[in-house]
Design an enzyme around this catalytic site. Structure first.
Site, PDB file in Angstrom:
ATOM      1  N   LYS A   1       0.857  -1.191   0.000  1.00  0.00           N
ATOM      2  CA  LYS A   1       0.000   0.000   0.000  1.00  0.00           C
ATOM      3  C   LYS A   1       0.893   1.241   0.000  1.00  0.00           C
ATOM      4  O   LYS A   1       1.900   1.284   0.706  1.00  0.00           O
ATOM      5  CB  LYS A   1      -0.888  -0.014   1.247  1.00  0.00           C
ATOM      6  CG  LYS A   1      -1.971   1.054   1.284  1.00  0.00           C
ATOM      7  CD  LYS A   1      -2.812   0.907   2.555  1.00  0.00           C
ATOM      8  CE  LYS A   1      -3.953   1.916   2.614  1.00  0.00           C
ATOM      9  NZ  LYS A   1      -4.763   1.759   3.829  1.00  0.00           N
TER      10      LYS A   1
ATOM     11  N   SER B   1      -9.645   1.814   2.792  1.00  0.00           N
ATOM     12  CA  SER B   1      -8.755   2.568   1.925  1.00  0.00           C
ATOM     13  C   SER B   1      -7.736   1.698   1.190  1.00  0.00           C
ATOM     14  O   SER B   1      -7.179   2.138   0.186  1.00  0.00           O
ATOM     15  CB  SER B   1      -8.010   3.619   2.752  1.00  0.00           C
ATOM     16  OG  SER B   1      -7.157   2.985   3.690  1.00  0.00           O
TER      17      SER B   1
ATOM     18  N   SER C   1      -9.905  -0.441   6.963  1.00  0.00           N
ATOM     19  CA  SER C   1      -9.257  -0.247   5.660  1.00  0.00           C
ATOM     20  C   SER C   1      -8.581  -1.484   5.068  1.00  0.00           C
ATOM     21  O   SER C   1      -8.202  -1.466   3.898  1.00  0.00           O
ATOM     22  CB  SER C   1      -8.226   0.884   5.745  1.00  0.00           C
ATOM     23  OG  SER C   1      -8.885   2.122   5.668  1.00  0.00           O
TER      24      SER C   1
END
Lengths: 105, 504, 480
Positions: free
Chosen positions: B79, B154, B178
């Site tokens: 990420k 996210s 997330s």
């Protein structure tokens, strides 16, 4: 002062001038056109937050950390520094070995 | 089956047996990326050359008969809010668009130590604030199961990449759901570890008391392998647990007999889609059939998790994001007359709307005269929420709930109403507030879209959650279904272009 | 009638701790490196970094707090102080808000023989900021430059109660605080390098009133002298404003050393709202009592204790004892000297007299004193033995100070050994008596001063080397 209905007044948790003050604290610009949207959205959210007032938390200890840790230390030893070229590599503006910023006042 | 859809543990066996090379795995994954990435848009940065070079080194080790680590040569996507030395780390924000960290996050060092292959940096909602990747400053990632839908957020890029075969494994971060929510939306496994199990050093902070890095995988074994590498004490993170974690592969046992499973009543009523509820009930029936004892439990303060979270997280964020000011790194606005003007212009132009909204909210919650009413109040309610879980875990080994109220929603569906968007995290927020582990596993489908089941445990009981996940997948097989993506070349003929999931 | 005003001052003192590494990372704290070379990702505030507390910094803070008679908190924590300034890498400072490491202490100051106890509100630990360089001045400079070498150096804040009643007391307080900190060795307290910094809260109130007047905060005082000058100016200014029926505005004012005035630093921007909240990246401190007692046991004797001991054990005056104990290096010098020549009063007279005079004259600190305490002791022994006279000793001492030589060597080289040989002196005494018959007559007539003249003549004839006691006796005997 604006005349508001009782319901509107209740919903009005945060005023435009407060929003302006908060924006200054947070170093954000508020575009005139977007001010109302902000005020309304924040009011919606904050009105929702009022739900917490249903709870009596008088004798509740606040939780800042979930883990029961304390006294985490490091020893006083000097380690590696990053080379100054790398320190300044991401700088938007620099002069000699300094970061350069606009006038303070 | 193409290599890119293989489990990591099988790839490892084949590497060790010299049936395949790490380079082939790497090429297979990048080939897949080249086929589907224009639709999925999971990656902000790809590291094709470095990855191949690293893979070749692993092959050399194997050729020299050196022992290799379980994740050696296995592609992992990161990420883009986890710092990678010399590799752009943007947080999907304009303000960090060109930021190249001079250091690695601890998890990156750990992955490098075992020769895992970092293949790229994945898309997210800006600074991890969002539930759909629509808040990325660059582009929205698509859900591999339905390109018109969000992958969740996210960590949407990481989840979508794993689901679409663009990587074998991925890392995400979870502050309020997330990892778990995008895992559920994309039909993969995603774990939010107990706060303190995985080092946060190098994870760009959103809300420091809630953030945790965690793994994505397509099966419980791979998840355990990745967790083995990234967990453990880090002297650079004061909030890291000093005790050494167990070997998580020890928990990969097909048995839930006698396991006490609690189902929080509050997570199965309000706002939960009827079909999602059905999927969870079927999964619970399966667990019962496998010998688990399933009972209802109450988490009294559940409805307060959302307001509590949206005070604590933005408050911490407002402070964590103060450093983005255009002085040391990142974007700086032009034509500022003085310092304050530069700060304001930089931050206003550099941050997206949702980030600014949360900074405003958090600043307000901490400001003079409101601290007690908002922030302190929220910290107290956080105690009550945590106590609910402690009480439940005095009776139950795990709790089970849906991960999300609905399957993946349409792109654009919730962008106009922040509060509605926040509601999509209603089942996951409390877990971060309590600091406990939460694991999202594929539990079934609704209209061709994956549905996730959330397994919750007491602090540091990741092993138990993995055991439940492993047993469940051994006895169901939902995790084996792959999205039917249309691909560019004809090589993927086996994967029909239908939204209906198919067995591979 | 013009009312009498009372001055009320409280000081906020910042002290950089003498640790090797910074408070939350392992960058060096060394002063004066090239700009931005003493930094790492943590003290640069890069995205993703986390702080870890330097145990030594905590130890030094506890050490200071104990020396200042503070309580040591059982439970303490760090908080974030949020405000924007380009010298702060994170735009928040990790500091302490409601639970400092050490509350409630005091120290005693002495002014004109009066001892006053000054309350200390708290001692807490925080991180220092970087430094801004303004080409020109802050107001005229078109841009500024930032150096983060200092960012993250451990900084201890010591806040006094508003107990100080004059600029002189404020200065005495700061001097005493500095002395204590130097004694316990946690900082080098160099005001010119910024390792000791001081802000003051100043107000005045009509004599006898209980409530405080509106205060101003004075910054930018870079020496003890400027502290006293700035405070004196500010007190005058406030009294003048009030005398003209004006109101004091609560504000921060900067001392302008060259103009000798304080100037408002008010900006048009917002009043500060620091939005303190518990630092989530650091876990709390639960301070171990055993550790605190270990630190307490390791404290050296402090200035007041030394002073008392000098008065009690050595019979020194309060004034002499205070002078000797003010700096621990001076006190150590004194004690080493007493060890080689165990006559504390004589040693004290020499140190507070001739030695201090020469040190001041050459602007030398006792640490850099060219002569050792043992050398001074040796000189004093030579006087006692009668090898040299007290007068000659002064000459020898100056020579020792200038050349760093042993007294014996100087005496030998210059032939300064005292003449104590009676036979040799009798001859000279006889000559002087013969040459000064009138004075001898005066003496015999009862004029005591005549003897002193004759002794002087003998000393002159021996170029000061004659043993004065012996000369006295011989003269008296001869003139009987």
């Amino acid at each position: 002062m604006d005349i508001m209905t009782e319901k509107e007044a209740q919903k009005q948790v945060i005023t435009t001038s407060q929003v302006e003050h908060v924006a200054l604290l947070a170093r954000l610009e508020l575009k005139e056109a977007k001010k109302d949207i902000y005020v309304n959205q924040l009011n919606d959210i904050l009105a929702y937050m009022q739900m917490l007032n249903e709870l009596d938390t008088e004798n509740v200890t606040p939780t800042a950390h979930v883990l029961p840790l304390c006294n985490v230390f490091r020893q006083d030893e000097v380690g590696q520094h990053i080379p100054v070229e790398k320190v300044l590599a991401n700088a938007p503006e620099k002069e000699e070995q300094f970061f350069k910023v606009p006038r303070i006042v | 089956m193409e290599l890119y859809y293989y489990p990591a543990y099988q790839l490892h066996q084949r590497l060790v047996k010299k049936e395949i090379k790490a380079e082939e795995i790497c090429r297979s994954v990048f080939n897949r990326v080249s086929q589907v990435e224009d639709k999925i848009k999971a990656f902000i940065t790809l590291t094709y050359e470095q990855a191949l070079a690293q893979a070749k080194k692993v092959d050399e080790k194997i050729a020299r008969h050196e022992k290799i680590s379980p994740l050696a040569g296995i592609p992992v996507a990161i990420k883009d809010n986890i710092c990678t030395e010399g590799l752009k780390t943007t947080c999907a924000s304009r303000i960090l668009e060109n930021f190249i960290p001079p250091y690695n996050a601890t998890v990156i060092n750990l992955l490098n130590q075992v020769d895992a292959i970092i293949i790229g940096k994945t898309n997210l909602d800006e600074f991890a604030m969002g539930s759909s990747t629509e808040n990325s400053a660059f582009f929205t990632t698509a859900n591999p199961w339905d390109l018109e839908r969000v992958p969740g957020g996210s960590s949407g890029g990481s989840a979508a990449a794993v689901a679409a075969g663009e990587t074998i494994l991925a890392l995400g971060s979870d502050t309020g759901g997330s990892i778990r929510q995008p895992a559920a939306f994309c039909g993969v496994l995603g774990l939010k570890p107990t706060y303190g199990l995985v080092s946060r050093f190098g994870l760009v902070a959103f809300a420091s008391s809630l953030d945790q890095i965690g793994p994505f995988a397509r099966n419980a074994t791979d998840l355990a392998w990745l967790l083995n590498v990234i967990s453990g004490h880090d002297p650079l993170d004061s909030t890291s647990r000093p005790e050494a974690p167990p070997d998580y592969t020890d928990f990969l046992v097909n048995n839930v007999r006698g396991l006490r499973v609690g189902v929080p009543r509050e997570y199965m009523i309000e706002g939960i889609d009827v079909q999602v509820k059905q999927v969870i009930n079927q999964a619970l029936a399966k667990l019962t059939a496998l010998g688990a004892v399933v009972e209802e439990v109450s988490l009294l303060h559940s409805k307060y998790a959302l307001p509590t979270y949206y005070l604590i997280a933005p408050a911490e964020a407002s402070s964590n994001l103060a450093r983005y000011d255009g002085v040391r790194y990142g974007f700086r606005a032009d034509n500022a007359v003085d310092m304050i003007d530069m700060f304001k212009k930089t931050r206003s132009q550099g941050f997206g709307e949702e980030v600014k909204r949360r900074i405003m909210l958090g600043t307000y919650a901490l400001s003079a005269g409101y601290y007690d009413a908002y922030y302190l109040k929220a910290l107290k309610v956080r105690t009550l929420i945590k106590q609910d879980f402690e009480k439940a875990f005095s009776t139950f080994d795990v709790l089970v709930s849906p991960v999300t109220p609905t399957p993946a929603f349409k792109i654009g569906e919730k962008t106009g109403d922040p509060l509605q968007m926040y509601m999509s995290d209603i089942c996951t927020l409390a877990i971060n507030l309590a600091g406990i582990p939460g694991l999202s596993i594929p539990a079934g489908f609704v209209n061709g879209l994956p549905v996730g089941m959330q397994l919750l445990g007491k602090p540091f009981s990741e092993g138990t959650l993995l055991q439940v996940a492993y047993t469940f997948e051994q006895n169901t097989g939902f995790h084996l279904k792959k999205p039917a993506l249309k691909v560019v070349s004809g090589q993927e003929a086996g994967q029909a272009s239908s939204l209906v999931p198919e067995d591979q | 009638m013009v009312p009498e005003y009372e001055t009320v001052i409280g000081l906020e003192v910042h002290v950089e701790l003498k640790t090797n590494s910074k408070i939350f990372c392992n960058s060096t704290t060394a002063f004066g490196g090239e700009p931005n070379t003493h930094v790492c990702p943590v003290c640069l505030g890069l995205p993703g970094v986390l702080p870890v507390i330097n145990k030594k910094a905590l130890e030094y803070t506890i050490r200071t707090a104990l020396a200042l008679n503070c309580e040591i908190a059982g439970f303490s924590k760090f908080d974030r102080k949020n405000y924007y300034y380009p010298d702060m890498p994170k735009n928040y400072q990790i500091s302490q808000y409601d639970l400092p490491i050490a509350p409630k202490g005091h120290l005693n100051i002495e002014l004109d023989g009066n001892i006053r106890r000054i309350g200390i509100t708290r001692v807490h630990l925080e991180e220092d900021t970087g430094k801004l360089v303004h080409p020109g001045t802050i107001t005229t400079s078109p841009y500024s430059l930032v150096d983060y070498n200092r960012a993250g150096v451990p900084l201890m804040e010591i806040v006094s109660e508003p107990d100080l009643r004059s600029p002189e007391e404020a200065k005495a307080y700061l001097e005493k605080l500095k002395a204590i900190i130097l004694y316990i060795g946690v900082s080098d307290c160099k005001m010119e390098e910024g390792s000791l910094r001081c802000d003051a809260n100043v107000s005045v109130r009509v004599q006898g009133k209980e409530e405080y007047g509106t205060k101003t905060e004075i910054k930018n005082m870079n020496s003890f002298k400027s502290l006293q000058r700035a405070l004196a100016y500010e007190v005058e200014r406030q009294i003048e404003v009030l005398g003209n029926k004006g109101r004091i505005i609560q504000e921060t004012r900067a001392w302008d050393e060259s103009k000798g005035i304080t100037l408002s630093m008010r900006s048009k921007e917002e009043a500060h709202d620091y939005r303190y909240f518990p630092e989530p990246d650091l876990v709390p401190l639960v301070i171990d009592r055993k550790w605190v007692e270990e630190i307490r046991a390791s404290l050296p004797e402090l200035p007041d204790e030394r002073k008392t001991r000098y008065q009690r054990d050595y019979g020194l005056s309060a004034y002499d004892a205070a002078r000797l104990s003010a700096e621990f290096e001076m006190a150590d010098f004194f004690e080493a000297c007493v060890k080689s020549y165990p006559q504390p009063k004589i040693v004290s007279n020499w140190i507070n007299g001739d030695l201090s005079r020469l040190l001041n004259l050459h602007n030398i600190n006792i640490v850099a004193c060219p002569l050792t305490p043992q050398q001074l002791g040796a000189l004093l022994k030579l006087i006692e033995k009668g090898t040299i006279s007290g007068k000659i000793a002064k000459t020898v001492f100056e020579e020792m100070f200038n050349k760093g030589k042993d007294p014996e060597q100087i005496i030998q080289e210059k032939g300064l050994v005292q003449i104590s040989d009676e036979d040799a002196l009798v001859k000279i005494v006889d000559e002087i008596i013969t040459q000064n018959q009138k004075v001898v007559a005066d003496y015999r007539a009862g004029k005591d001063r005549a003897l002193a003249f004759l002794v002087g003549q003998v000393m002159k004839a021996t170029r000061g080397k004659a043993n004065p006691e012996l000369v006295n006796r011989l003269l008296k005997e001869k003139m009987q």
